[in-house]
Design an enzyme around this catalytic site. Sequence first.
Site, PDB file in Angstrom:
ATOM      1  N   ALA A   1       1.029  -1.264   0.076  1.00  0.00           N
ATOM      2  CA  ALA A   1      -0.022   0.026  -0.070  1.00  0.00           C
ATOM      3  C   ALA A   1       0.852   1.258   0.084  1.00  0.00           C
ATOM      4  O   ALA A   1       1.816   1.420  -0.876  1.00  0.00           O
ATOM      5  CB  ALA A   1      -1.140   0.033   1.073  1.00  0.00           C
ATOM      6  N   SER A   2       0.879   2.112   0.833  1.00  0.00           N
ATOM      7  CA  SER A   2       1.412   3.495   0.861  1.00  0.00           C
ATOM      8  C   SER A   2       2.840   3.476   1.354  1.00  0.00           C
ATOM      9  O   SER A   2       3.597   4.260   1.182  1.00  0.00           O
ATOM     10  CB  SER A   2       0.794   4.467   1.567  1.00  0.00           C
ATOM     11  OG  SER A   2      -0.692   4.956   0.861  1.00  0.00           O
ATOM     12  N   LEU A   3       3.425   2.265   1.343  1.00  0.00           N
ATOM     13  CA  LEU A   3       4.830   2.214   1.725  1.00  0.00           C
ATOM     14  C   LEU A   3       5.523   2.143   0.215  1.00  0.00           C
ATOM     15  O   LEU A   3       6.536   2.288   0.243  1.00  0.00           O
ATOM     16  CB  LEU A   3       5.293   0.758   2.403  1.00  0.00           C
ATOM     17  CG  LEU A   3       5.614   0.717   3.889  1.00  0.00           C
ATOM     18  CD1 LEU A   3       4.043   1.178   4.504  1.00  0.00           C
ATOM     19  CD2 LEU A   3       5.900  -0.600   4.414  1.00  0.00           C
TER      20      LEU A   3
ATOM     21  N   TYR B   1      -3.860  14.657   2.094  1.00  0.00           N
ATOM     22  CA  TYR B   1      -3.554  13.164   1.532  1.00  0.00           C
ATOM     23  C   TYR B   1      -4.214  12.905   0.235  1.00  0.00           C
ATOM     24  O   TYR B   1      -5.414  12.994   0.220  1.00  0.00           O
ATOM     25  CB  TYR B   1      -3.566  12.256   2.695  1.00  0.00           C
ATOM     26  CG  TYR B   1      -2.916  11.022   2.562  1.00  0.00           C
ATOM     27  CD1 TYR B   1      -1.472  10.993   1.836  1.00  0.00           C
ATOM     28  CD2 TYR B   1      -3.516   9.720   2.856  1.00  0.00           C
ATOM     29  CE1 TYR B   1      -0.779   9.971   1.777  1.00  0.00           C
ATOM     30  CE2 TYR B   1      -2.660   8.508   2.665  1.00  0.00           C
ATOM     31  CZ  TYR B   1      -1.219   8.556   2.019  1.00  0.00           C
ATOM     32  OH  TYR B   1      -0.849   7.568   2.045  1.00  0.00           O
TER      33      TYR B   1
END
Length: 376
Positions: A59-61, A166
């Site tokens: 995901a957002s990693l 975001y």
Amino acid sequence: MQAGQHLDKVIDSAIARQRIVGAVVLVARDGEIVYRRAAGHADREAGLPMREDALFRLASLTKPMVAATALKLADDETIDLAAPVTEWLPEFRPRLADGSAPDIALHHLLTHTAGLSYGFLEPAGGPYRLARVSDGLDQPGLSMAENLARIAAAPLAYAPGTGWRYSVATDVLGAVLQQASGMPLAQLVQREITGPLRLRETAFGVVEASRLAVPYRDAKPAPLRMGDEEVVPFIGNPAAFAPGRIFDASSFPSGGAGMAGTADEFMRFLLSLRTANRAILRAAEVDRTGPQAATQGPGWGFGYLGAVLADPKAAHSPQSPGTLQWGGAYGHYWFHDPLRDIAVVQLTNTAFEGMSGTFPRDIRNAVYRDFAPTNG
């Protein structure tokens, strides 16, 4: 005192209380791993225990790796962070409510100050939901061109550079990087980041499906296994997941959420910021939005790789000023404290508890009690 005893208690308690299904937690101090543990289940129903080398949907990693790629291209002057997105994507011109289409610079994309949004931050009927914008976690098979058109059709939330929200900005950044380099994003990230660091299992795909942790979602009394299409409440709004997207090669490479990998390899990326990629860390440590943005609550601003801690007292955090941190929707959390030289990678298979529940906060506090007890 046994090293990591507070961490062990936090992990054991979260699993026993069925807040998470499984986790891999790594802690590094002064560039060396001082704690590592896999706990719980990678597949609860099959009885498969979590492994240290488990693969996760990141995901957002994904975001800091794509951001680091952009900084590499800026360093070699392939791109200019002050240049407008339209230099590479001329049709990408989202508008304000008054009909004007202000320039969005690459700098705005990196800092989430572009005026873009995420569908999961909006209620039903929000503009991104009406435009069917993908957050990079759903809609397998959707093309980059189509998603960019949908983003551009939705109104800007504010004029670029005047706020923080975001957003899908890193997906747009990924499209820019493809155009600027003439390479698919997956190959470009491999050339600039994962290849030099020998991150052989971190990619826009899954190298060994049998090691991929099964995703779960928050529920009482215990997390529920995700289906092919799952909607999970997040701060009052529905967030859409399609776990099978990672296997669909026709899906656009989401610069904000599209990669898979292991805890060890993400830690190797974080530790590279101390050495091979030190220049990237110096750029990332700068808070470019100000703590008033409250990107992770009071005291947090935002830089190029994630949130930047400006005021530990306001944040009620034991972390040092300049700490970078962020998470991932499938249940992840990481931070890098450059003053204390502590890096933490915590990957779980439980959304959203592993990202924004009490588990990551408890992990953070336990790390400082176990490995930096003199801090605060």
